[in-house]
Design an enzyme around this catalytic site. Structure first.
Site, PDB file in Angstrom:
ATOM      1  N   LYS A  57      32.774  58.420  44.205  1.00  0.00           N
ATOM      2  CA  LYS A  57      32.463  57.500  43.106  1.00  0.00           C
ATOM      3  C   LYS A  57      33.353  56.262  43.207  1.00  0.00           C
ATOM      4  O   LYS A  57      34.347  56.252  43.945  1.00  0.00           O
ATOM      5  CB  LYS A  57      32.659  58.192  41.755  1.00  0.00           C
ATOM      6  CG  LYS A  57      34.083  58.635  41.459  1.00  0.00           C
ATOM      7  CD  LYS A  57      34.162  59.358  40.130  1.00  0.00           C
ATOM      8  CE  LYS A  57      35.595  59.792  39.839  1.00  0.00           C
ATOM      9  NZ  LYS A  57      35.729  60.430  38.517  1.00  0.00           N
ATOM     10  N   TYR A 283      52.334  29.130  39.660  1.00  0.00           N
ATOM     11  CA  TYR A 283      52.051  28.815  38.266  1.00  0.00           C
ATOM     12  C   TYR A 283      53.258  29.136  37.388  1.00  0.00           C
ATOM     13  O   TYR A 283      53.899  30.181  37.549  1.00  0.00           O
ATOM     14  CB  TYR A 283      50.842  29.617  37.773  1.00  0.00           C
ATOM     15  CG  TYR A 283      49.521  29.123  38.318  1.00  0.00           C
ATOM     16  CD1 TYR A 283      49.035  27.849  38.005  1.00  0.00           C
ATOM     17  CD2 TYR A 283      48.748  29.930  39.136  1.00  0.00           C
ATOM     18  CE1 TYR A 283      47.821  27.401  38.494  1.00  0.00           C
ATOM     19  CE2 TYR A 283      47.526  29.499  39.636  1.00  0.00           C
ATOM     20  CZ  TYR A 283      47.074  28.233  39.312  1.00  0.00           C
ATOM     21  OH  TYR A 283      45.867  27.794  39.800  1.00  0.00           O
TER      22      TYR A 283
END
Length: 390
Positions: A57, A283
């Site tokens: 999955k 940043y």
């Protein structure tokens, strides 16, 4: 070595992935030898009659479901586990013929597609059974279902007092076949085994009762932790995910067998620059160079699954040396402080995995970000191309 003796599907996927890796400058390395060795080690813990379900999955926890499924089935698994109908349908479309069980509960609208793709379904209520029966009857198909029971986790699963009646109904249904009985362990990796022992006791008692009427039913409860640490949880089949990919559950500090990580994360340096003391990076300018140093830029960021929480905390391997990630990790770029190393654009950097005698693990990432290895692995499969090795 990159695998060359592959199916047509694998060859096409491999060629495409290598091209993408070269164009992208970053990739996930998926070691199919490690996967096969992990499965061999897991199988050594099991009785000869106990089967392995490979849990693929979430795109095989970021490793690539179609390729991992093929390798797992070739190396000891007999069936596959998915979370959604679409995951199962994709495996069918890629050519997989083995049993595929949808482990969770799906919307009513998904049952027709599930049945058309011959997926096995998990059931946990009378209402759900009736809906699937109605769809199966309309399609003229008989559907394999696994009855899931809540033994203590209180998530998917009918209550114990409902299980006997539901099982009897399924055994007499013209449209459904009771192929399995399952539950899920909540804390099999915990230091104290009390909850797991209670769950296993409840499941064993129920399995004994239902087996008296349902011959050939597959009983399964063990996840990776249950498989590794609880031989009495193995029953007829174990559902192996994390351990197959070479990792232990977060709170486990040992393993009865040796496991090797299947995934690595690598990139090529895109830019190198020398900076002076006091240079600010990224940043918000969160990192200031304490002295003159050399910075290397790599084209990997949080959009690729590199956790932003590793900003100013993460590490990478450059020429076998551990180098820190500096400044904020941005969406597509990360900066490394490589110090006095003489590096050039195009050189390979390892963010997860081994380089020389040193290795960086997914657990280091998870610990640094307050997460778990499951989450980190699943997040890495979003954008980086995968290159499969053997």
């Amino acid at each position: 070595m990159i695998e060359t003796s592959l199916s047509a599907f694998q060859r096409a996927h491999l060629t495409s992935a290598m091209e993408q890796a070269n164009l992208r400058g970053a990739w996930l390395g998926i070691d199919l030898v490690a996967l096969s060795e992990n499965l061999r080690a897991i199988k050594s813990l099991l009785a000869p009659t106990t089967r392995i379900m490979a849990v693929v999955k979430a795109d095989a926890y970021g490793h690539g479901a179609a390729m991992v499924a093929e390798a797992a089935l070739h190396h000891g698994a007999s069936s596959l586990g998915v979370a959604t109908v679409e995951e199962g349908a994709k495996l069918r479309r890629s050519g997989h013929k083995s049993p595929i069980l949808v482990l969770g509960i799906v919307p009513d609208a998904a049952y027709e597609a599930a049945i058309r793709h011959e997926l096995q379904l998990t059931v946990s209520s009378g209402r759900q059974v009736q809906v699937i029966e109605r769809v199966a009857r309309g399609l003229g198909r008989k559907v394999d279902v696994h009855l899931k029971v809540n033994t203590g986790m209180t998530r998917v699963g009918c209550e114990l007092h409902e299980a006997g009646g539901l099982a009897q109904y399924l055994l007499h249904s013209a449209d459904l076949h009771l192929a399995g009985l399952s539950s899920h362990l909540s804390s099999a990796d915990a230091p104290q085994p009390h909850d797991t022992d209670r769950q296993l006791g409840k499941f064993q008692e129920l399995a004994n009762r239902i087996r008296a009427h349902a011959h050939g039913i597959t009983c399964h409860v063990a996840n990776s932790a249950g498989t590794l640490f609880y031989p009495n949880a193995h029953f007829d089949m174990v559902r192996v995910g994390l351990a197959m990919y070479g990792h232990l559950p977060a709170s486990a500090d040992h393993s009865p067998v040796s496991l090797a990580p299947v995934m690595s994360v690598r990139a090529r340096i895109s830019q190198v620059k020398d900076v002076h003391a006091g240079a600010r990076v990224g940043y918000d300018l969160t990192w200031i160079a304490p002295s003159a140093t050399r910075l290397a830029l790599i084209p990997v960021g949080y959009a690729d699954g590199l956790p932003r929480a590793l900003s100013n905390r993460g590490l990478a391997l450059v020429r076998g040396q551990v180098c820190p990630m500096v400044g904020r990790i941005s969406m597509d770029q990360t900066v490394l402080d490589v110090g006095a190393l003489t590096v050039e654009p195009g050189e390979e950097v390892t963010l997860m995995g081994g380089q020389g005698a040193t290795a960086l693990s997914v657990d280091t990432w998870a610990e640094a970000t307050g997460s778990i290895n499951y989450e980190v692995l699943c997040g890495l499969g979003q954008r980086l191309p995968r290159v499969y090795y053997r």
